[in-house]
Enzyme design. Sequence first.
Site, PDB file in Angstrom:
ATOM      1  N   MET A 201      60.286  40.396   3.453  1.00  0.00           N
ATOM      2  CA  MET A 201      59.931  41.651   2.791  1.00  0.00           C
ATOM      3  C   MET A 201      58.821  42.349   3.578  1.00  0.00           C
ATOM      4  O   MET A 201      58.107  43.188   3.044  1.00  0.00           O
ATOM      5  CB  MET A 201      59.501  41.404   1.344  1.00  0.00           C
ATOM      6  CG  MET A 201      60.648  40.873   0.497  1.00  0.00           C
ATOM      7  SD  MET A 201      60.502  41.276  -1.260  1.00  0.00           S
ATOM      8  CE  MET A 201      58.957  40.505  -1.657  1.00  0.00           C
TER       9      MET A 201
ATOM     10  N   ALA B  36      55.252  42.882   5.751  1.00  0.00           N
ATOM     11  CA  ALA B  36      53.844  42.440   5.673  1.00  0.00           C
ATOM     12  C   ALA B  36      53.725  41.067   6.333  1.00  0.00           C
ATOM     13  O   ALA B  36      53.243  40.103   5.756  1.00  0.00           O
ATOM     14  CB  ALA B  36      53.352  42.409   4.226  1.00  0.00           C
ATOM     15  N   LEU B  37      54.206  40.995   7.561  1.00  0.00           N
ATOM     16  CA  LEU B  37      54.397  39.706   8.227  1.00  0.00           C
ATOM     17  C   LEU B  37      53.081  39.045   8.633  1.00  0.00           C
ATOM     18  O   LEU B  37      52.126  39.715   9.006  1.00  0.00           O
ATOM     19  CB  LEU B  37      55.278  39.883   9.469  1.00  0.00           C
ATOM     20  CG  LEU B  37      56.666  40.477   9.217  1.00  0.00           C
ATOM     21  CD1 LEU B  37      57.477  40.485  10.506  1.00  0.00           C
ATOM     22  CD2 LEU B  37      57.429  39.728   8.132  1.00  0.00           C
TER      23      LEU B  37
ATOM     24  N   ASN C 131      51.598  34.828  10.200  1.00  0.00           N
ATOM     25  CA  ASN C 131      52.016  33.718  11.068  1.00  0.00           C
ATOM     26  C   ASN C 131      53.030  32.782  10.417  1.00  0.00           C
ATOM     27  O   ASN C 131      53.755  32.081  11.114  1.00  0.00           O
ATOM     28  CB  ASN C 131      50.798  32.910  11.540  1.00  0.00           C
ATOM     29  CG  ASN C 131      50.029  33.658  12.614  1.00  0.00           C
ATOM     30  OD1 ASN C 131      50.602  34.506  13.295  1.00  0.00           O
ATOM     31  ND2 ASN C 131      48.747  33.377  12.765  1.00  0.00           N
TER      32      ASN C 131
ATOM     33  N   HIS D  33      55.645  33.834   8.589  1.00  0.00           N
ATOM     34  CA  HIS D  33      56.923  34.463   8.949  1.00  0.00           C
ATOM     35  C   HIS D  33      57.231  34.233  10.429  1.00  0.00           C
ATOM     36  O   HIS D  33      58.368  33.958  10.803  1.00  0.00           O
ATOM     37  CB  HIS D  33      56.875  35.978   8.719  1.00  0.00           C
ATOM     38  CG  HIS D  33      56.685  36.392   7.299  1.00  0.00           C
ATOM     39  ND1 HIS D  33      55.516  36.935   6.838  1.00  0.00           N
ATOM     40  CD2 HIS D  33      57.530  36.361   6.237  1.00  0.00           C
ATOM     41  CE1 HIS D  33      55.644  37.228   5.554  1.00  0.00           C
ATOM     42  NE2 HIS D  33      56.846  36.878   5.155  1.00  0.00           N
TER      43      HIS D  33
ATOM     44  N   GLY E  35      60.689  29.723   4.371  1.00  0.00           N
ATOM     45  CA  GLY E  35      59.458  28.936   4.363  1.00  0.00           C
ATOM     46  C   GLY E  35      59.352  28.083   3.109  1.00  0.00           C
ATOM     47  O   GLY E  35      59.692  28.529   2.005  1.00  0.00           O
ATOM     48  N   GLU E  36      58.857  26.859   3.274  1.00  0.00           N
ATOM     49  CA  GLU E  36      58.744  25.938   2.136  1.00  0.00           C
ATOM     50  C   GLU E  36      57.658  26.335   1.142  1.00  0.00           C
ATOM     51  O   GLU E  36      57.570  25.746   0.075  1.00  0.00           O
ATOM     52  CB  GLU E  36      58.506  24.505   2.627  1.00  0.00           C
ATOM     53  CG  GLU E  36      59.763  23.873   3.173  1.00  0.00           C
ATOM     54  CD  GLU E  36      59.657  22.378   3.371  1.00  0.00           C
ATOM     55  OE1 GLU E  36      58.537  21.877   3.577  1.00  0.00           O
ATOM     56  OE2 GLU E  36      60.706  21.716   3.324  1.00  0.00           O
TER      57      GLU E  36
ATOM     58  N   GLN F 226      62.539  28.920  -4.305  1.00  0.00           N
ATOM     59  CA  GLN F 226      63.466  29.932  -3.781  1.00  0.00           C
ATOM     60  C   GLN F 226      64.515  29.291  -2.867  1.00  0.00           C
ATOM     61  O   GLN F 226      65.688  29.673  -2.899  1.00  0.00           O
ATOM     62  CB  GLN F 226      62.679  30.989  -3.014  1.00  0.00           C
ATOM     63  CG  GLN F 226      63.551  32.020  -2.330  1.00  0.00           C
ATOM     64  CD  GLN F 226      62.719  33.110  -1.689  1.00  0.00           C
ATOM     65  OE1 GLN F 226      62.395  34.093  -2.321  1.00  0.00           O
ATOM     66  NE2 GLN F 226      62.370  32.945  -0.433  1.00  0.00           N
TER      67      GLN F 226
END
Length: 279
Positions: free
Chosen positions: A30, A32-33, A35, A37, A147-148, A153
């Site tokens: 979404m 707004a990256l 590290n 991401h 990502g964990e 999700q």
Amino acid sequence: MKIVNSIKDLKAYLAEAKQDNKKIGFVPTMGALHNGHLSLVQHCVKNNDVCVVSVFVNPTQFNDKHDLETYPRTLEADCVLLESAGCDYVFAPSVEEMYPEPDTRTFDLGTVSEVMEGAKRPGHFNGVAQVVSKLFYIVEPDNAYFGEKDFQQIAVIRAMVKQLNIPVTINACPIVREGDGLALSSRNTRLTPEQRQKAPLIARTLKESTTFVPGKSVQEVIDYVVNTINSDPVMEVEYYEIVDGNTLESIKNWSDTDYPVGCITVYCGEVRLIDNIKY
């Protein structure tokens, strides 16, 4: 790196890659990256021939209008980061492009979508399943990376992919943390300096709690985590549950599963932070 806004154009670019039998990797974001991401993008670049990253703030997964409106949008800065990380295509569609008409699909994904975040944010995971399934149909990736930090999700997306027979491998990548332990999140930018200073208490407490296992009961560990974090006036635990990492069903005893995971949500002031730990 190409920045693509239309589904038609992206499909045309990717059709060539598929014709050449190139492996396609995909990272849905979404924007707004940070590290966290970028570590997903690095996994993607390393293990695929083509790396596609989507940047789309999906309105159907927000059950709080204010949260949707205040979600940071930084596409230009995101693209600079993605180019340096080796991304090939950035897919940045408009809401109209993704939802030419309302998506009325409802997903019944069972326990994984009903507990924890599912209970606290009604409709959230249905919105996630809507947008991620659409993105998978558009990109048709061989691999997708998540990502964990968003542990639940990943379970929801795995259930959705299975239910819809989408031929994609879901890759879960480890949480990336700041030096002081705070899990990276786009929401961290909304913390005041004082809140930012306090926020690492979450990860620190979770880590400490692993040293009590198996000596203390599941409930004792839960109580310790909740009480320790709530003892700081800036923090309020919304929930802390220790679950089976596959089914996400709460456990009462350590012997109930060989994969116990603690999942937490904490309000730090107005900002909702999530984290998890494996026991």
